[in-house]
Design an enzyme around this catalytic site. Sequence first.
Site, mmCIF file in Angstrom:
data_model
loop_
_atom_site.group_PDB
_atom_site.id
_atom_site.type_symbol
_atom_site.label_atom_id
_atom_site.label_comp_id
_atom_site.label_asym_id
_atom_site.label_seq_id
_atom_site.Cartn_x
_atom_site.Cartn_y
_atom_site.Cartn_z
ATOM 1 N N SER A 6 -43.906 -3.772 23.746
ATOM 2 C CA SER A 6 -44.579 -2.596 24.294
ATOM 3 C C SER A 6 -44.198 -2.395 25.759
ATOM 4 C CB SER A 6 -46.089 -2.728 24.110
ATOM 5 O OG SER A 6 -46.743 -1.527 24.416
ATOM 6 N N HIS A 7 -45.146 -2.591 26.667
ATOM 7 C CA HIS A 7 -44.919 -2.329 28.087
ATOM 8 C C HIS A 7 -44.789 -3.614 28.900
ATOM 9 C CE1 HIS A 7 -49.238 -2.615 27.262
ATOM 10 N NE2 HIS A 7 -49.300 -3.251 28.410
#
Length: 634
Positions: free
Chosen positions: A181-182
């Site tokens: 994801s991030h």
Amino acid sequence: MVEYSEEQIKTLNTLVEQWISVDINPKSRKEIIELQQEGNYSKLDEKLSKRIAFGTAGLRSTMTSGFAHMNDVTILQASQGLIKYLLEKNESNQDLSIVVGYDHRFHSQRFAEITASVALTQGFKVYYLGSTTNLSRESIELSEAKCNELQEADRGYVHTPLVPFAIDYFKASAGVMVTASHNPAQDNGYKVYYGNGCQIIPPNDSGIANSIERNLDPWLNQHVWDIVGNFKKNADKLLFGVKGKATEMYVNAVNELLIQNHKLSYDFTYTPMHGVGMEIFDKIISLFETKSDIKPVTEQMNPDPEFLTVKFPNPEEKGALALSIKNANELGHKLVIANDPDADRFSVAIKSHRTNEWVQLTGNEIGFLFAMYVIEELTPENKLDKTFLINSTVSSQVLASMAQHYGFKFIDTLTGFKWIGNKAIDLKKEGFNVPFGYEEAIGFMFSVANDKDGISALVIWLQLYETWFANKENYDPVDKLNEGYERYGWYKEANGYYKLNDLSMTQKIFENTIRKSYEGSPHPQTLGDAFLVDSWRDLTLGYDSLIPTHVPDLPVDPTSQMITATLKPKDAQSDNELVRFTCRGSGTEPKLKIYIEGKSDIGENRALSLAKLCWNTLKTEWFKPEENGLQEVI
């Protein structure tokens, strides 16, 4: 330097032998062997002694050698455990299948190929969202079978929401998305979904974890490492490349379920944050009729696993949208919209008409705007009593006030979309309409998939902005938020976290400081000099003061730390003033997370001052960052 006893060295040498016996990658084998030859047992200890835990939605860690990290071996072991678990649970002897997708991070394609290879050896249908022919360099070099030369064509990257959507569409038994994801560039993750299109929850999570422990040895007699051979042998028999079909159906679903107004009349800047969002964004934006100036941030529009223009590829982080805002200013745009690298989160920044300064909206503010739009614009009045909105317990309670005002229903869940999504499914089975759910960490769920979806959020935002703000000179999202707070009460947050060098510090603080402060009582009566405790819920111990039996109606987990409380300020200026906070250990990062929301019907400043007062009280009474070696981030 840590001194190791002969017995400890013997144990570590045994772990080295175990690693070498299961790892076919010469690079990672060499790294472990060289550490042993150098006598670097502290590094071997860090890499080998503690196995990577199968926890929140699967695995997530740095990509390097050793049982504690993300690499070929731990991905193979996790895949073998997952596939065996699904086989054992298949009591009706149905044909089993799995959806596999991956993003652009280093080794993501390789990890997805290993996952698919394991599934193929057990007769699973694999609905593969990546490329079935243009395989990763690692798989070509390490497989037993021969393969064509590496081609730098489309790699088959997809955004994370396509996996839960494809599970629903193909009626698959499970799904895996390889993404962190991030997280920073050195990390990767292995996100597992069950057959209902949701991230896994108990008892499946622990069942899969136990199955992994029983399936650590590679199934060599079934050639699980032979990626090229398994892909070739099963092409169009068990292995199906479905990215095109799944994407087409996803875009159709977005169009049918989410788009009511196809016209856009305003300009904006978009960034996929060096991730995979640009490809699906182009397809989605083509559904709208617009002559607007829509510009991507060119430096961030292509997938880049190094995330070169941002320190941390998370739109929430301070400064992450700086380049987008710079570009927007140069173009004369007043709106920036962003996805995180795997496009399951969504963020917004606006140029305020009042100050001419840029304002980045928080996850709670975006969630509040979405909730108002869904209720005010999209939900018929006669359906409100059969409508539920959902958010997590760490997100704003303004939805509860909205529910009282309009007559719809509201419920909060534990943190994470595995809880929000599964609760939505349960409510839909009971006949309720669940058009929206969210979490303050810029995650938003609409009706396309039962998981957070940054593209669905983007689509709703485009219409929301067109309806409320596009053609109004002196009216923007901050004005709409203020109108909402005037109506439902002012809710302001002071969220943040403490970075930990020692992961064990979370449990020490909860056990030795927090719970010892009220030892002998079910919960404290006061917090510092400023607050009276109004309610107390401890989901580690299983206590809730608001329930007559004191047994929480949310799941209890003694292995994680989580306390939620509501406080009454001693200097309350009205009966409606309170503070609600949740403290918990992170499931994926070395952080102790704090979520605080102040509520007041007097005004924004009062609500914010109460939230900040709570932060400072918790800092002084409980967390003591200097004493405990914590780094405060707020």
